[in-house]
Scaffold this motif. Structure first.
Motif, PDB file in Angstrom:
ATOM      1  N   SER A  38       0.854  -1.190   0.000  1.00 17.81           N
ATOM      2  CA  SER A  38       0.000   0.000   0.000  1.00 17.81           C
ATOM      3  C   SER A  38       0.892   1.242   0.000  1.00 17.81           C
ATOM      4  O   SER A  38       2.106   1.147   0.231  1.00 17.81           O
ATOM      5  CB  SER A  38      -0.890   0.012   1.246  1.00 17.81           C
ATOM      6  OG  SER A  38      -0.088   0.208   2.403  1.00 17.81           O
ATOM      7  N   GLU A  39       0.278   2.396  -0.216  1.00 17.59           N
ATOM      8  CA  GLU A  39       1.052   3.646  -0.177  1.00 17.59           C
ATOM      9  C   GLU A  39       1.693   3.817   1.195  1.00 17.59           C
ATOM     10  O   GLU A  39       2.847   4.233   1.289  1.00 17.59           O
ATOM     11  CB  GLU A  39       0.153   4.840  -0.521  1.00 17.59           C
ATOM     12  CG  GLU A  39      -0.233   4.878  -1.989  1.00 17.59           C
ATOM     13  CD  GLU A  39      -1.119   6.056  -2.346  1.00 17.59           C
ATOM     14  OE1 GLU A  39      -0.900   7.155  -1.816  1.00 17.59           O
ATOM     15  OE2 GLU A  39      -2.026   5.863  -3.185  1.00 17.59           O
ATOM     16  N   ALA A  81       2.449   6.407  -7.928  1.00 21.90           N
ATOM     17  CA  ALA A  81       2.828   5.835  -9.226  1.00 21.90           C
ATOM     18  C   ALA A  81       3.426   4.444  -9.052  1.00 21.90           C
ATOM     19  O   ALA A  81       3.129   3.528  -9.830  1.00 21.90           O
ATOM     20  CB  ALA A  81       3.806   6.755  -9.947  1.00 21.90           C
ATOM     21  N   MET A  82       4.260   4.260  -8.016  1.00 23.92           N
ATOM     22  CA  MET A  82       4.877   2.949  -7.773  1.00 23.92           C
ATOM     23  C   MET A  82       3.835   1.925  -7.334  1.00 23.92           C
ATOM     24  O   MET A  82       3.914   0.753  -7.721  1.00 23.92           O
ATOM     25  CB  MET A  82       5.997   3.059  -6.739  1.00 23.92           C
ATOM     26  CG  MET A  82       7.243   3.720  -7.279  1.00 23.92           C
ATOM     27  SD  MET A  82       8.666   3.598  -6.157  1.00 23.92           S
ATOM     28  CE  MET A  82       8.304   4.921  -5.002  1.00 23.92           C
ATOM     29  N   VAL A  83       2.859   2.350  -6.529  1.00 23.19           N
ATOM     30  CA  VAL A  83       1.811   1.428  -6.085  1.00 23.19           C
ATOM     31  C   VAL A  83       0.926   1.033  -7.277  1.00 23.19           C
ATOM     32  O   VAL A  83       0.558  -0.131  -7.424  1.00 23.19           O
ATOM     33  CB  VAL A  83       0.984   2.055  -4.933  1.00 23.19           C
ATOM     34  CG1 VAL A  83      -0.262   1.236  -4.634  1.00 23.19           C
ATOM     35  CG2 VAL A  83       1.845   2.190  -3.681  1.00 23.19           C
ATOM     36  N   LYS A  87       6.015  -2.422 -11.092  1.00 18.81           N
ATOM     37  CA  LYS A  87       7.253  -2.682 -11.847  1.00 18.81           C
ATOM     38  C   LYS A  87       8.242  -1.544 -11.673  1.00 18.81           C
ATOM     39  O   LYS A  87       9.437  -1.706 -11.903  1.00 18.81           O
ATOM     40  CB  LYS A  87       6.945  -2.830 -13.346  1.00 18.81           C
ATOM     41  CG  LYS A  87       6.481  -4.181 -13.749  1.00 18.81           C
ATOM     42  CD  LYS A  87       6.379  -4.247 -15.257  1.00 18.81           C
ATOM     43  CE  LYS A  87       6.076  -5.650 -15.710  1.00 18.81           C
ATOM     44  NZ  LYS A  87       5.975  -5.732 -17.166  1.00 18.81           N
ATOM     45  N   LEU A  88       7.744  -0.383 -11.268  1.00 20.05           N
ATOM     46  CA  LEU A  88       8.612   0.781 -11.079  1.00 20.05           C
ATOM     47  C   LEU A  88       9.444   0.708  -9.801  1.00 20.05           C
ATOM     48  O   LEU A  88      10.373   1.474  -9.625  1.00 20.05           O
ATOM     49  CB  LEU A  88       7.770   2.070 -11.047  1.00 20.05           C
ATOM     50  CG  LEU A  88       7.076   2.463 -12.340  1.00 20.05           C
ATOM     51  CD1 LEU A  88       6.221   3.697 -12.117  1.00 20.05           C
ATOM     52  CD2 LEU A  88       8.083   2.700 -13.451  1.00 20.05           C
ATOM     53  N   ILE A  89       9.106  -0.210  -8.896  1.00 16.38           N
ATOM     54  CA  ILE A  89       9.809  -0.310  -7.616  1.00 16.38           C
ATOM     55  C   ILE A  89      11.132  -1.053  -7.816  1.00 16.38           C
ATOM     56  O   ILE A  89      11.158  -2.172  -8.333  1.00 16.38           O
ATOM     57  CB  ILE A  89       8.948  -1.038  -6.566  1.00 16.38           C
ATOM     58  CG1 ILE A  89       7.616  -0.298  -6.352  1.00 16.38           C
ATOM     59  CG2 ILE A  89       9.719  -1.181  -5.241  1.00 16.38           C
ATOM     60  CD1 ILE A  89       6.610  -1.053  -5.498  1.00 16.38           C
TER      61      ILE A  89
END
Length: 113
Positions: A38-39, A81-83, A87-89
């Motif tokens: 989660s955020e 955006a990452m949540v 794939k961005l993490i």
């Protein structure tokens, strides 16, 4: 308990799991693409890492380049955006109690186990 945020398709992430297995310590694998943090969780991880949210973003991912690159984003917008696009993490992330590291290079993991 040690926890690794893992993507099985990533060689660095697989190396991270291998390091943990060789340590003989008990650990939990979180396949974060399936069990997206989660955020709030991601914010806590970033705080443990001692970095800013943008430092956890995989900036060479197509999703980033097409949708976010060059935009002025707040920390909360980057986390969101990452949540929305896990794939961005950056990976792997290893947490041991209140300490965390990004396993790039994988040897970083040894510093907290």
């Amino acid at each position: 308990m040690i926890k690794i945020y893992h993507n099985p398709r990533c060689s660095k992430s697989r190396q991270g799991v291998e390091i943990l297995e060789k340590s003989g310590k008990e650990f939990e694998i979180v396949k974060y693409l399936d069990a997206v943090p989660s955020e709030k969780e991601l914010s806590e991880i970033i705080k443990m890492l001692g970095i800013s949210p943008i430092e956890l973003v995989r900036k060479n991912e197509k999703i980033w380049k097409e949708n976010y690159k060059g935009k002025e984003l707040s920390d909360s917008e980057i986390i969101k955006a990452m949540v929305e696009n896990p794939k961005l993490i950056e990976r792997p992330i290893v947490i041991n109690h209140k300490k965390a590291v990004v396993g790039r290079p994988p040897e970083n993991i040894s510093s907290i186990i």
